[in-house]
Design an enzyme around this catalytic site. Structure first.
Site, PDB file in Angstrom:
ATOM      1  N   LEU A  49       0.813  -1.205   0.000  1.00 23.70           N
ATOM      2  CA  LEU A  49       0.000   0.000   0.000  1.00 23.70           C
ATOM      3  C   LEU A  49       0.852   1.262   0.000  1.00 23.70           C
ATOM      4  CD1 LEU A  49      -2.913  -0.879   2.474  1.00 23.70           C
ATOM      5  CD2 LEU A  49      -2.620  -1.469   0.053  1.00 23.70           C
TER       6      LEU A  49
ATOM      7  N   LYS B 134      -6.403   5.216 -11.982  1.00 25.98           N
ATOM      8  CA  LYS B 134      -5.174   4.891 -12.711  1.00 25.98           C
ATOM      9  C   LYS B 134      -5.343   3.612 -13.518  1.00 25.98           C
ATOM     10  CE  LYS B 134      -1.385   3.096 -10.914  1.00 25.98           C
ATOM     11  NZ  LYS B 134      -0.951   2.061 -11.889  1.00 25.98           N
TER      12      LYS B 134
ATOM     13  N   GLN C 136      -4.689 -13.324 -12.179  1.00 28.43           N
ATOM     14  CA  GLN C 136      -4.504 -12.204 -13.103  1.00 28.43           C
ATOM     15  C   GLN C 136      -3.047 -11.988 -13.492  1.00 28.43           C
ATOM     16  OE1 GLN C 136      -6.465  -9.698 -10.032  1.00 28.43           O
ATOM     17  NE2 GLN C 136      -4.990  -8.120 -10.633  1.00 28.43           N
TER      18      GLN C 136
ATOM     19  N   HIS D 188      -3.362   4.136  -2.482  1.00 28.57           N
ATOM     20  CA  HIS D 188      -4.305   3.290  -1.749  1.00 28.57           C
ATOM     21  C   HIS D 188      -4.896   4.043  -0.553  1.00 28.57           C
ATOM     22  CE1 HIS D 188      -1.528   0.181  -3.557  1.00 28.57           C
ATOM     23  NE2 HIS D 188      -2.705  -0.232  -3.995  1.00 28.57           N
TER      24      HIS D 188
ATOM     25  N   VAL E  31      -3.353   9.404  -7.854  1.00 24.35           N
ATOM     26  CA  VAL E  31      -2.445  10.169  -7.002  1.00 24.35           C
ATOM     27  C   VAL E  31      -1.062  10.124  -7.641  1.00 24.35           C
ATOM     28  CG1 VAL E  31      -1.383  10.362  -4.722  1.00 24.35           C
ATOM     29  CG2 VAL E  31      -3.788   9.674  -4.940  1.00 24.35           C
TER      30      VAL E  31
END
Length: 323
Positions: free
Chosen positions: A47, A167, A78, A51, A194
């Site tokens: 994180l 993002k 994934q 986050h 961010v």
């Protein structure tokens, strides 16, 4: 293992409870339930401030008496062949501190066996043609694995609202489409990207970049901002500066693409070079490339490798007349 009784921390108190198994998590949800006030932020850990922004947004949405759950799970479904599943950073102790300080109540950090008992699931959610473009073309099967785990975690955590970062724009679009198409009773909220002070979008993979690689990687955000500002100039307006949280109106898709491409082409000659994967100006509803006559919201998205590290970034725009 018997379920533990969970007591929510006092408002403003930086405390978070860690759960590894579903029975204990279910007991916590049963102990603390406020209809309409449960939020989830799904992460793969490592994180950072991006986050934390998601968690803070979730806390603001549900209020001091609401419940904010953060999931920390590196989803093997994934990751494709040759990708960084084993290399992906795992920093749970630090993650707990970030989650607590940002306002989370619960961190659910299950093992792969907990999420996929009996091994990989036979039945999975498919992203369809929308998941085969851009990121999906570069990472076959990635979005099927992502949607499968998001669906499972939505069932497990039972939120009223779920927060995801802008993002990962294609991921966000697919999650919105899945919840709509399959009637999940949850609101999906996107939270602005961010960035660090130099413009690089925050990512867990940034830690892999050497100083020289980081200099090259800055071409991603510079390309996006150059595309945006070229579109503004075509509209007869001045440069927008670094702010991207509001949709900025641009007039010319062709100018946007050309200016962004020029920055990326230059970065291909840097040392180390930037290896472009894709640059797209797309409709966020289905991630198809927009035409020069398109009007409406669009996403300018880019992906590239610098050294061994693959990075993605995007900005949101409004093409055409003011809304």
């Amino acid at each position: 293992m018997s379920p533990k009784l969970w007591t929510k921390a006092l408002p403003g108190e930086p405390d978070v409870e860690l759960f590894r198994h579903r029975p204990e998590l279910d007991a916590a949800f049963a102990h603390f339930a406020v209809p309409g006030r449960a939020a989830v932020v799904m992460t793969m850990g490592a994180l950072h401030d991006g986050h934390a922004s998601l968690i803070r947004t979730a806390r603001a949405r549900v209020g001091a008496k609401g419940l904010v759950t953060v999931t920390v799970f590196v989803n093997p479904l994934q990751f494709g062949a040759g990708e960084d599943l084993d290399r992906y950073p795992r920093t749970l102790d630090a993650d707990l501190k970030v989650a607590a300080e940002a306002g989370a109540d619960i961190v659910f950090a299950p093992s792969a066996e907990e999420v996929y008992p009996g091994g990989e699931p036979h039945i999975r959610i498919t992203a369809g043609s929308m998941g085969e473009r851009y990121e999906g073309a570069s990472r076959p099967g990635h979005f099927d694995g992502m949607l499968t785990v998001v669906a499972k975690l939505l069932h497990i955590t039972r939120p009223d609202v779920a927060f995801f970062g802008e993002k990962d724009a294609q991921q966000l679009a697919l999650i919105r489409r899945m919840t709509r198409d399959l009637d999940f009773p949850v609101e999906i909220v996107g939270v602005p990207t961010v960035r660090e002070g130099d413009g690089l979008a925050l990512s867990s993979r940034n830690r892999y970049l050497s100083a020289q690689e980081r200099d090259t990687a800055l071409a991603l955000s510079r390309a996006l901002f150059a595309g945006r500002d070229a579109g503004l100039l075509a509209a007869g307006e001045g440069p927008a500066g670094a702010e991207e949280h509001e949709l900025i109106r641009v007039a010319s898709p062709a100018a946007v693409r050309s200016a962004a491409r020029a920055v990326l082409d230059e970065a291909a000659g840097f040392e180390p070079p930037l290896a472009l994967d894709y640059l797209g100006l797309v409709d966020p509803a289905d991630f198809t490339e927009v035409s020069d006559a398109y009007t409406g919201e669009a996403v300018l998205a880019v992906a590239a490798k610098v050294g061994a590290t693959r990075l993605i970034d995007n900005i949101r725009l409004w093409i055409g007349a003011a809304r």
